[in-house]
Motif scaffolding. Structure first.
Motif, PDB file in Angstrom:
ATOM      1  N   VAL A 188      41.754   4.924-122.033  1.00  0.00           N
ATOM      2  CA  VAL A 188      42.948   4.706-122.528  1.00  0.00           C
ATOM      3  C   VAL A 188      42.926   4.769-124.134  1.00  0.00           C
ATOM      4  CG1 VAL A 188      44.926   2.891-123.033  1.00  0.00           C
ATOM      5  CG2 VAL A 188      43.841   3.475-120.687  1.00  0.00           C
ATOM      6  N   PHE A 189      41.794   3.689-124.413  1.00  0.00           N
ATOM      7  CA  PHE A 189      41.572   3.705-126.245  1.00  0.00           C
ATOM      8  C   PHE A 189      41.217   5.294-126.629  1.00  0.00           C
ATOM      9  CE2 PHE A 189      41.589  -0.642-125.605  1.00  0.00           C
ATOM     10  CZ  PHE A 189      41.292  -1.223-126.751  1.00  0.00           C
ATOM     11  N   ALA A 190      40.735   6.137-125.818  1.00  0.00           N
ATOM     12  CA  ALA A 190      40.373   7.405-126.379  1.00  0.00           C
ATOM     13  C   ALA A 190      41.617   8.279-126.595  1.00  0.00           C
ATOM     14  CB  ALA A 190      39.357   8.439-125.584  1.00  0.00           C
ATOM     15  N   GLU A 191      42.386   7.981-125.416  1.00  0.00           N
ATOM     16  CA  GLU A 191      44.068   8.514-125.443  1.00  0.00           C
ATOM     17  C   GLU A 191      44.671   8.071-126.651  1.00  0.00           C
ATOM     18  OE1 GLU A 191      46.037  10.881-123.510  1.00  0.00           O
ATOM     19  OE2 GLU A 191      43.967  11.619-123.906  1.00  0.00           O
ATOM     20  N   VAL A 192      44.568   6.732-126.911  1.00  0.00           N
ATOM     21  CA  VAL A 192      45.330   6.333-128.216  1.00  0.00           C
ATOM     22  C   VAL A 192      44.773   6.648-129.426  1.00  0.00           C
ATOM     23  CG1 VAL A 192      45.552   4.150-129.575  1.00  0.00           C
ATOM     24  CG2 VAL A 192      45.967   4.090-126.900  1.00  0.00           C
ATOM     25  N   ARG A 193      43.438   6.840-129.582  1.00  0.00           N
ATOM     26  CA  ARG A 193      42.927   7.537-130.808  1.00  0.00           C
ATOM     27  C   ARG A 193      43.561   9.102-130.621  1.00  0.00           C
ATOM     28  NH1 ARG A 193      37.920   7.619-129.510  1.00  0.00           N
ATOM     29  NH2 ARG A 193      37.964   9.921-128.952  1.00  0.00           N
ATOM     30  N   ARG A 194      43.693   9.973-129.691  1.00  0.00           N
ATOM     31  CA  ARG A 194      43.848  11.180-129.911  1.00  0.00           C
ATOM     32  C   ARG A 194      45.461  11.108-130.247  1.00  0.00           C
ATOM     33  NH1 ARG A 194      47.164  14.466-126.972  1.00  0.00           N
ATOM     34  NH2 ARG A 194      47.482  12.722-125.068  1.00  0.00           N
ATOM     35  N   VAL A 195      46.346  10.464-129.825  1.00  0.00           N
ATOM     36  CA  VAL A 195      47.861  10.412-130.263  1.00  0.00           C
ATOM     37  C   VAL A 195      48.239   9.732-131.579  1.00  0.00           C
ATOM     38  CG1 VAL A 195      48.306  10.862-127.572  1.00  0.00           C
ATOM     39  CG2 VAL A 195      48.666   8.324-129.024  1.00  0.00           C
ATOM     40  N   LEU A 196      47.233   9.305-132.356  1.00  0.00           N
ATOM     41  CA  LEU A 196      47.363   8.607-133.261  1.00  0.00           C
ATOM     42  C   LEU A 196      47.120   9.655-134.688  1.00  0.00           C
ATOM     43  CD1 LEU A 196      45.626   4.942-133.363  1.00  0.00           C
ATOM     44  CD2 LEU A 196      48.083   5.668-133.975  1.00  0.00           C
ATOM     45  N   LYS A 197      47.609   9.654-135.825  1.00  0.00           N
ATOM     46  CA  LYS A 197      47.612  10.413-136.702  1.00  0.00           C
ATOM     47  C   LYS A 197      45.944   9.949-137.559  1.00  0.00           C
ATOM     48  CE  LYS A 197      52.325  10.964-137.631  1.00  0.00           C
ATOM     49  NZ  LYS A 197      53.545  10.739-138.814  1.00  0.00           N
ATOM     50  N   PRO A 198      45.498  10.612-138.420  1.00  0.00           N
ATOM     51  CA  PRO A 198      44.378  10.202-139.102  1.00  0.00           C
ATOM     52  C   PRO A 198      44.749   9.102-140.087  1.00  0.00           C
ATOM     53  CG  PRO A 198      44.281  12.715-139.043  1.00  0.00           C
ATOM     54  CD  PRO A 198      45.618  12.179-138.246  1.00  0.00           C
ATOM     55  N   GLY A 199      44.297   7.870-140.112  1.00  0.00           N
ATOM     56  CA  GLY A 199      44.550   6.785-140.681  1.00  0.00           C
ATOM     57  C   GLY A 199      45.506   5.762-139.877  1.00  0.00           C
ATOM     58  N   GLY A 200      45.814   6.326-138.523  1.00  0.00           N
ATOM     59  CA  GLY A 200      46.665   5.392-137.769  1.00  0.00           C
ATOM     60  C   GLY A 200      45.889   4.425-137.206  1.00  0.00           C
ATOM     61  N   LYS A 201      47.052   3.269-136.793  1.00  0.00           N
ATOM     62  CA  LYS A 201      46.091   2.093-136.444  1.00  0.00           C
ATOM     63  C   LYS A 201      46.903   1.917-135.005  1.00  0.00           C
ATOM     64  CE  LYS A 201      45.841  -1.326-139.519  1.00  0.00           C
ATOM     65  NZ  LYS A 201      46.419  -2.126-140.318  1.00  0.00           N
ATOM     66  N   PHE A 202      45.784   1.280-134.201  1.00  0.00           N
ATOM     67  CA  PHE A 202      45.942   0.660-132.824  1.00  0.00           C
ATOM     68  C   PHE A 202      45.967  -0.982-133.161  1.00  0.00           C
ATOM     69  CE2 PHE A 202      44.170   0.763-128.115  1.00  0.00           C
ATOM     70  CZ  PHE A 202      45.576  -0.095-127.843  1.00  0.00           C
ATOM     71  N   ILE A 203      46.958  -1.568-132.567  1.00  0.00           N
ATOM     72  CA  ILE A 203      47.013  -2.898-132.686  1.00  0.00           C
ATOM     73  C   ILE A 203      47.251  -3.516-131.437  1.00  0.00           C
ATOM     74  CG2 ILE A 203      48.543  -4.988-133.908  1.00  0.00           C
ATOM     75  CD1 ILE A 203      49.337  -3.074-135.916  1.00  0.00           C
ATOM     76  N   LEU A 204      46.283  -4.416-131.037  1.00  0.00           N
ATOM     77  CA  LEU A 204      46.254  -5.153-129.715  1.00  0.00           C
ATOM     78  C   LEU A 204      46.732  -6.720-130.171  1.00  0.00           C
ATOM     79  CD1 LEU A 204      43.816  -2.875-129.471  1.00  0.00           C
ATOM     80  CD2 LEU A 204      44.674  -3.492-127.039  1.00  0.00           C
TER      81      LEU A 204
END
Length: 268
Positions: A188-204
């Motif tokens: 799931v974290f790899a998929e989140v990284r894929r759909v984020l733009k460069p510089g995008g943030k994942f907030i949990l």
């Protein structure tokens, strides 16, 4: 057992995860919101063995398959099939999270809320001030009731971790008190990284409430801060991001019993 033991002692922290009733949100004033950074405390030496090994994290992923077993291994679609139109953290934690989003997410951003439901806890102006608010979640009826969403796709990430979006679509991905239910977090974290733009943030965001029968086994034996360390480990072993940062944003004041923690990282 996990391959390594997290350095923090459960007894001196907030205690282990507890089950949660659904909470109704009522108007309230007098709350105060803090932001205490915990990154160095949690991630500088998470195993307590850095002086011996010379490394911050073990070279191999330390969580074996039994760590992700659950008391209830029946179909998640059955458990989440009935809509739960209530809050799963208390009023103070909800408002602390909304405040954090307000201070942390730039106007015009494209957002994705994974493991979403009938509410995403974004500020009220986000549907008009953001360029897009998409979501995935287990229950289509709950997602249909979420007035902040521009679009959504019902999705069980424990069955299929692939997110139904193009590469580099979103500026921010959020996940509210749900990472403890993921049995394939690295995927799931790899998929989140894929759909984020460069510089995008994942907030949990994470509190101390859960459905114990559906939470992964190791989660039920850990303290709140150890939960943050586990999320930090997911970020580390899924790769492609800046080091994780963690914050205690627990509120104070009326109706503020639940703690709230943020763990986030930025796509490189």
């Amino acid at each position: 057992r996990c391959v390594f033991t997290l350095a923090l002692e459960p007894g001196v922290l907030f205690g282990r995860a507890r089950s949660h009733p659904e909470v109704c949100l009522a108007p309230q004033v007098g709350m105060k919101f803090q932001k205490i950074e915990l990154s160095e405390k949690l991630f500088e030496d998470p195993t307590g063995q850095k002086s011996e090994t010379g490394t911050t994290w073990p070279p191999e992923y330390p969580f074996p398959p039994p760590a992700f077993r659950r008391q209830d291994e029946s179909d998640d679609a059955d458990f989440y099939g009935f809509p739960r139109l209530g809050y799963h953290i208390d009023e103070g934690a909800v408002r602390a999270l909304t405040n954090y989003y307000k201070e942390s997410i730039k106007e015009g951003s494209a957002l994705l809320d994974i493991c979403s439901s009938w509410v995403s806890h974004y500020p009220k102006d986000f549907p008009t001030s953001m360029s897009r608010i998409a979501a995935t979640g287990m229950n289509a009826l709950e997602l249909e009731q979420n007035v902040q969403l521009s679009d959504y796709v019902p999705k069980n990430l424990n069955v299929d971790s692939k997110l139904p979006f193009e590469d580099g679509t979103f500026d921010v991905v959020t996940c509210v008190v749900s990472v403890d239910y993921l049995i394939k977090p690295l995927e799931v974290f790899a998929e989140v990284r894929r759909v984020l733009k460069p510089g995008g943030k994942f907030i949990l965001s994470q509190s101390n409430r859960c459905f114990p029968s559906k939470a992964i086994a190791m989660w039920l034996q850990q303290s709140d801060l150890q939960h943050c360390q586990v999320i930090g480990a997911y970020f580390h072993y899924s790769g492609g991001r800046t080091p994780a940062r963690a914050f205690d944003v627990s509120p104070s004041g009326p109706n503020t019993n639940d703690p709230l923690f943020i763990v986030e990282a930025t796509k490189e």
